[in-house]
Write a protein that holds these residues in place. Structure first.
Motif, mmCIF file in Angstrom:
data_model
loop_
_atom_site.group_PDB
_atom_site.id
_atom_site.type_symbol
_atom_site.label_atom_id
_atom_site.label_comp_id
_atom_site.label_asym_id
_atom_site.label_seq_id
_atom_site.Cartn_x
_atom_site.Cartn_y
_atom_site.Cartn_z
ATOM 1 N N GLY A 130 0.773 -1.235 0.000
ATOM 2 C CA GLY A 130 0.000 0.000 0.000
ATOM 3 C C GLY A 130 0.793 1.267 0.000
ATOM 4 O O GLY A 130 0.222 2.347 0.202
ATOM 5 N N GLN A 144 -3.910 6.956 -0.933
ATOM 6 C CA GLN A 144 -3.528 5.912 0.019
ATOM 7 C C GLN A 144 -4.743 5.136 0.505
ATOM 8 O O GLN A 144 -5.812 5.698 0.743
ATOM 9 C CB GLN A 144 -2.825 6.544 1.217
ATOM 10 C CG GLN A 144 -2.479 5.548 2.316
ATOM 11 C CD GLN A 144 -1.883 6.213 3.525
ATOM 12 O OE1 GLN A 144 -1.167 7.194 3.412
ATOM 13 N NE2 GLN A 144 -2.179 5.686 4.706
ATOM 14 N N LYS A 145 -4.555 3.823 0.674
ATOM 15 C CA LYS A 145 -5.593 2.977 1.260
ATOM 16 C C LYS A 145 -5.044 2.365 2.553
ATOM 17 O O LYS A 145 -4.825 3.060 3.531
ATOM 18 C CB LYS A 145 -6.033 1.925 0.250
ATOM 19 C CG LYS A 145 -6.712 2.526 -0.990
ATOM 20 C CD LYS A 145 -7.171 1.472 -1.955
ATOM 21 C CE LYS A 145 -7.813 2.114 -3.187
ATOM 22 N NZ LYS A 145 -8.234 1.104 -4.172
ATOM 23 N N THR A 146 -4.797 1.048 2.542
ATOM 24 C CA THR A 146 -4.243 0.392 3.726
ATOM 25 C C THR A 146 -2.760 0.118 3.522
ATOM 26 O O THR A 146 -2.338 -0.337 2.463
ATOM 27 C CB THR A 146 -4.972 -0.931 4.004
ATOM 28 O OG1 THR A 146 -6.367 -0.660 4.211
ATOM 29 C CG2 THR A 146 -4.409 -1.603 5.250
ATOM 30 N N SER A 183 -1.694 0.676 8.910
ATOM 31 C CA SER A 183 -2.327 1.986 8.980
ATOM 32 C C SER A 183 -3.300 2.145 7.826
ATOM 33 O O SER A 183 -3.142 1.521 6.767
ATOM 34 C CB SER A 183 -1.276 3.101 8.942
ATOM 35 O OG SER A 183 -0.592 3.097 7.705
ATOM 36 N N LYS A 184 -4.296 2.982 8.046
ATOM 37 C CA LYS A 184 -5.304 3.224 7.013
ATOM 38 C C LYS A 184 -5.741 4.680 7.060
ATOM 39 O O LYS A 184 -5.998 5.215 8.138
ATOM 40 C CB LYS A 184 -6.518 2.309 7.186
ATOM 41 C CG LYS A 184 -7.545 2.424 6.062
ATOM 42 C CD LYS A 184 -8.641 1.407 6.208
ATOM 43 C CE LYS A 184 -9.674 1.512 5.081
ATOM 44 N NZ LYS A 184 -9.065 1.274 3.752
ATOM 45 N N ARG A 185 -5.784 5.291 5.896
ATOM 46 C CA ARG A 185 -6.215 6.685 5.793
ATOM 47 C C ARG A 185 -7.656 6.721 5.302
ATOM 48 O O ARG A 185 -7.996 6.187 4.255
ATOM 49 C CB ARG A 185 -5.306 7.445 4.815
ATOM 50 C CG ARG A 185 -5.704 8.896 4.561
ATOM 51 C CD ARG A 185 -5.371 9.768 5.758
ATOM 52 N NE ARG A 185 -5.822 11.133 5.567
ATOM 53 C CZ ARG A 185 -5.040 12.137 5.144
ATOM 54 N NH1 ARG A 185 -3.764 11.894 4.858
ATOM 55 N NH2 ARG A 185 -5.496 13.359 5.029
ATOM 56 N N TYR A 190 -6.665 9.213 10.182
ATOM 57 C CA TYR A 190 -5.561 8.281 9.920
ATOM 58 C C TYR A 190 -5.441 7.378 11.144
ATOM 59 O O TYR A 190 -5.177 7.862 12.257
ATOM 60 C CB TYR A 190 -4.274 9.073 9.702
ATOM 61 C CG TYR A 190 -3.095 8.262 9.238
ATOM 62 C CD1 TYR A 190 -2.915 7.961 7.890
ATOM 63 C CD2 TYR A 190 -2.155 7.801 10.148
ATOM 64 C CE1 TYR A 190 -1.829 7.227 7.460
ATOM 65 C CE2 TYR A 190 -1.061 7.067 9.725
ATOM 66 C CZ TYR A 190 -0.906 6.782 8.385
ATOM 67 O OH TYR A 190 0.175 6.050 7.957
#
Length: 304
Positions: A130, A144-146, A183-185, A190
């Motif tokens: 990612g 951005q995803k994961t 992490s994920k946005r 975030y």
């Protein structure tokens, strides 16, 4: 007899202080360690922090009213680069500590202070999923995803350490923490979760000629940050640590660590390449070691 009593007091004191710095060094609470960034970014960071807290010692030790306070200065550097077409980064941080402590041991008041460099930290990490290695132009278009990443944090024994002294800032041993992070946005939020294990080499100069060993320490961190349109953001941070039973010359010398902290972060840009960051954190519970409150202010300058 008097010399024996004094020696025992100082051993208690020195061991408790060793635990303090071992615990505080291990207890990271830093958000965005796996954040997506373009390659070729350089960042220089300067920080000042103040920490004060009460020491929770072994119930069997004759120690009361043990309080530690310290002024902590830090200088850090980070660079991002591409590794196998993935985003990677290296970070180096060097602390400088001015520490004061006081305690009542067997009814007698004891004070002490230490000033000097602490143990250097080096973090090498790569985002495996990612987070491709992108130059700034392409990065601006990337959504951005994961992200899933791994890192290795190394504690280098550069800190000041006197084998014949009872209180030290450096730990006189190496520490290694392999860690995984996800992490994920979302739109403005975030979210992150890290987990790692600290492994330590032995300190064979503990109290001059003793050998100190410590079992691994398991750690978890969770962070949630909210971003505003001008890149200002606020975050809530929490962690938990467990393990780390200590042995000196093959004899049990410390209980298992079981502690948690919670904190908040506020970051604000002051120009295109500069920002400031305020952090506060406090202990939620502590089985042994330093139950402290801390506040820090950092300045960051970014360049390509």
């Amino acid at each position: 007899m008097q010399n024996s009593i004094c020696s025992r007091k100082y051993k208690f004191l020195s061991f408790a202080v060793f635990l303090i710095y071992n615990c505080s060094i291990a207890q990271d609470l830093e958000p965005r360690a796996y954040a997506n960034l373009p390659i070729g970014v350089n960042a220089i960071v300067g920080t000042y922090g103040y920490m004060k807290g009460d020491v929770v010692s072994e119930p069997t030790l004759p120690i009361e009213d043990f309080v530690i306070s310290s002024n902590n200065f830090g200088l850090g550097y980070m660079r991002t680069f591409g590794l196998a077409d993935k985003l990677a980064r290296i970070q180096v941080a060097i602390p400088y500590v001015i520490m004061d402590g006081k305690a009542t041991v067997s009814g007698q008041k004891i004070t002490g202070n230490r000033t000097g460099f602490g143990d250097m930290r080096i973090r090498l990490g790569i985002n495996l999923l990612g987070s491709p290695a992108l130059v700034p132009k392409d990065f601006a278009q990337y959504q951005q995803k994961t992200i899933f990443g791994v890192s290795l944090v190394t504690s280098v024994p550069t800190g000041i350490y006197y084998p014949d002294k009872r209180i030290n800032i450096g730990t006189n041993r190496w520490g290694f923490k392999p860690e995984v992070g996800i992490s994920k946005r979302f739109k403005h939020v975030y979210a992150e979760l890290y987990s790692g294990i600290w492994f330590y080499t032995n300190n064979d100069e503990f109290l001059v000629d003793k050998d100190l060993q410590q079992e691994p320490v398991l750690s978890f961190q969770g962070h949630a940050c909210y971003f505003f349109k001008n890149q200002m953001w606020v975050g809530i941070n929490v962690n938990w640590f467990s393990g780390g039973k200590t042995v000196v010359d093959d004899l049990p010398a410390g209980s298992v660590i079981n502690s948690s902290r919670i904190g908040a972060t506020f970051s604000m840009p002051i120009s295109k390449m500069q920002s400031i960051k305020l952090q506060l954190n406090t202990g939620t519970f502590k089985s042994i070691g330093l139950n402290y409150d801390s506040i820090s202010l950092g300045y960051q300058y970014v360049f390509f």
